[in-house]
Design an enzyme around this catalytic site. Structure first.
Site, short mmCIF file in Angstrom:
data_model
loop_
_atom_site.label_atom_id
_atom_site.label_comp_id
_atom_site.label_asym_id
_atom_site.label_seq_id
_atom_site.Cartn_x
_atom_site.Cartn_y
_atom_site.Cartn_z
N GLU A 192 -8.01 -5.33 -6.11
CA GLU A 192 -8.01 -4.83 -4.62
C GLU A 192 -9.40 -4.36 -4.32
OE1 GLU A 192 -7.82 -2.62 -1.08
OE2 GLU A 192 -8.38 -1.97 -2.95
N CYS B 287 -2.20 -5.97 -3.95
CA CYS B 287 -1.53 -5.47 -5.06
C CYS B 287 -0.91 -6.67 -5.80
CB CYS B 287 -0.59 -4.44 -5.11
SG CYS B 287 -1.22 -3.07 -4.10
N THR C 54 -0.09 8.87 -2.48
CA THR C 54 -0.05 7.51 -3.05
C THR C 54 -1.36 7.13 -4.16
OG1 THR C 54 -0.07 6.38 -1.45
CG2 THR C 54 1.99 7.45 -1.76
N SER D 85 4.47 -0.74 6.34
CA SER D 85 4.05 -1.14 4.93
C SER D 85 5.21 -1.20 4.14
CB SER D 85 3.03 -0.56 4.25
OG SER D 85 3.13 0.95 3.97
N HIS E 186 6.77 -3.74 -8.08
CA HIS E 186 5.25 -3.12 -7.83
C HIS E 186 5.98 -1.74 -7.31
CE1 HIS E 186 1.72 -1.96 -5.86
NE2 HIS E 186 2.12 -2.05 -4.85
N LYS F 122 13.92 1.71 -3.34
CA LYS F 122 14.16 1.45 -2.06
C LYS F 122 14.12 0.00 -1.73
CE LYS F 122 11.60 4.71 0.76
NZ LYS F 122 12.25 5.34 1.79
N ASN G 30 -0.47 5.01 -7.70
CA ASN G 30 -0.47 3.50 -7.52
C ASN G 30 -1.62 2.90 -8.27
OD1 ASN G 30 -0.36 1.20 -6.32
ND2 ASN G 30 -0.46 1.66 -4.21
N SER H 293 0.14 -6.10 0.09
CA SER H 293 0.31 -5.99 1.43
C SER H 293 -0.62 -7.34 2.04
CB SER H 293 -0.32 -4.68 1.77
OG SER H 293 0.56 -3.74 1.56
#
Ligand code: CAA
Length: 392
Positions: free
Chosen positions: A83, A115, A156, A205, A237, A246, A281, A313
């Site tokens: 990226e 990513c 992050t 996001s 990821h 989550k 990250n 993303s």
């Protein structure tokens, strides 16, 4: 070779930066309650590149041990996923190709989709190896994650590179054919060409990621994929490690396993977060750092299925499965992996801030960078708009 012959990850090696900033230092500077970082997002520290490190030096450092172990005779393709690209035209992989002394009979290309790029690279590599099983493909995922100072994204950040050697009869993980795909045009995270730091709508996001997980999983089922209960572990990821939890909870709810207890979730995810929690990250590399951490720590995953969820993303997601190859333990790099993390030098918040604010002059003049990295390759400077790399 039939369509069902095994192709997958034959070797995996990673590199990270010279420096590390503990979240405790960031919290002390900005007055955040440390629990938000350690528990709320699940991050302890972030890798910080030295002035003479970038995606090329990290990528080459990640790949060098693979070349040392396997040679380069069979590598006819290098795919560099990132990226945080350094050039609009030239593939960063060409610098790596040169630093590693790879053969000239080789195609080198750069791939981008936030990513997710490394997973596209892995899938494309599998296609090439299926066409000619004597060939190997070197996939490099290398990124420096950069958000604005004092923004919610700052906590992050991170940086690392993972190199994967993709081949027939792999020693680590066979990648299965079924793959679940999901694409949606969403502006959750992006970086216009004129910017160093990403732009992000943080809360959106997270929602976009969860929606993509669900979409990719649904398609995976329609493509004849495994059932949820088949998987020993899930590598998600991890923009921050809490995101894996989550995502997993979201999938559990989606498949009707709402009552799954904490211990079961921990068994599925817990060992995949160890490296990302202290590296931060690493965008394209993150899901494969999750795999490295899992393989290094799990007692025995022989013949077990692992689920992979790659998210980039913008957005593209893919869910696919791998099975762990008998004897894989003998091919791991667990000690080197721990060492790459442990040997980073801690910087103060002020030192980190100075590195963050550093940018290369754009006037085409000659500039040298201070010698800071202890890695095998360094970015020595700029001259005539060209990046000059050195082997240390
Ligand atoms: N103790 C324990 N937990 C605490 C706490 C404390 N003292 N204080 C807050 N928390 C918890 C909050 O309750 C929250 O938990 P939940 O998410 O479970 O509700 C968590 O800490 C984070 O708090 P906030 O949501 O208030 O944090 P924030 O809004 O300041 O920032 C973020 C969070 C939006 C993720 C931000 O870090 C960000 O913008 N990051 C960059 C974008 C990103 O990583 N997005 C992820 C999906 S996109 C993707 O995956 C691609 C990619 O790599 C970029």
């Amino acid at each position: 070779m039939s369509n069902n012959s095994a192709v997958g990850i034959h070797d995996l090696s990673f590199a990270t930066t010279r420096y590390v900033l503990p979240h405790a230092a960031l919290a002390e500077y900005n007055g955040t309650e440390i629990g938000k970082y350690h528990i709320g997002i699940g991050q302890r520290s972030m890798s910080v590149p030295a002035a003479d490190e970038d995606i090329v030096t990290l990528g080459a450092a990640a790949a060098a041990p693979i070349i040392a172990r396997h040679g380069n005779d069979r590598i006819r393709t290098v795919v560099f996923a990132t990226e945080s690209s350094i050039d609009q035209a030239k593939a960063a992989g060409i610098y790596v190709h040169s630093l590693l002394g790879l053969q000239s009979a080789c195609r080198v290309v750069e791939l981008k989709q936030a990513c997710y790029g490394a997973t596209a690279a892995l899938q494309f590599a599998i296609g090439l190896v299926r066409r000619d099983p004597d060939q190997q493909v070197l996939v490099i995922a290398s990124d420096v994650s950069k958000y604005e100072l004092d923004s919610p994204g700052e906590a992050t950040q991170g940086a690392a590179a993972v190199a994967l050697l993709v081949s027939a009869d792999p020693a680590l993980v066979r990648i299965e054919n079924a793959s679940g795909l999901f694409t949606a045009d969403v502006m959750d995270f992006w970086r216009p060409n004129y910017r160093d730091a990403a732009l992000v709508d943080g809360q959106e996001s997270v929602q976009a990621y969860l929606q993509a997980v669900e979409g990719a999983w649904k398609d995976y089922g329609q493509q004849g994929g495994r059932s949820f209960e088949d998987f020993a572990a899930f590598c998600y990821h991890q923009p921050f490690t809490k995101m894996a939890y989550k995502a997993h909870r979201h999938l559990l709810n989606h498949v009707g396993l709402v009552d799954t207890d904490k211990d079961d979730v921990e068994r599925a995810i817990g060992q995949t977060v160890a490296y990302n929690a202290v590296i931060g990250n690493s965008y394209t590399a993150s899901v494969y750092l999750g795999l490295a951490a899992l393989l290094d720590q799990a007692e025995d995953l022989t013949d077990r299925a692992i689920g992979f969820l790659s998210y980039g993303s913008g957005s593209v997601a893919e869910f696919f499965a791998g099975t762990v190859v008998p004897g894989y333990q003998a091919h791991l790099r667990s000690e080197a992996n721990l060492d790459a993390i442990a040997r980073r030098k801690q910087v103060t918040y002020a030192e980190y801030r100075e590195l963050h604010e550093r940018s290369f002059p754009t006037d085409g003049g000659d500039y040298s960078t201070p010698t800071e990295t202890t890695g095998p390759f360094r970015l020595a400077g700029l001259s005539g708009h060209k990046r000059i790399y050195q082997t240390r």
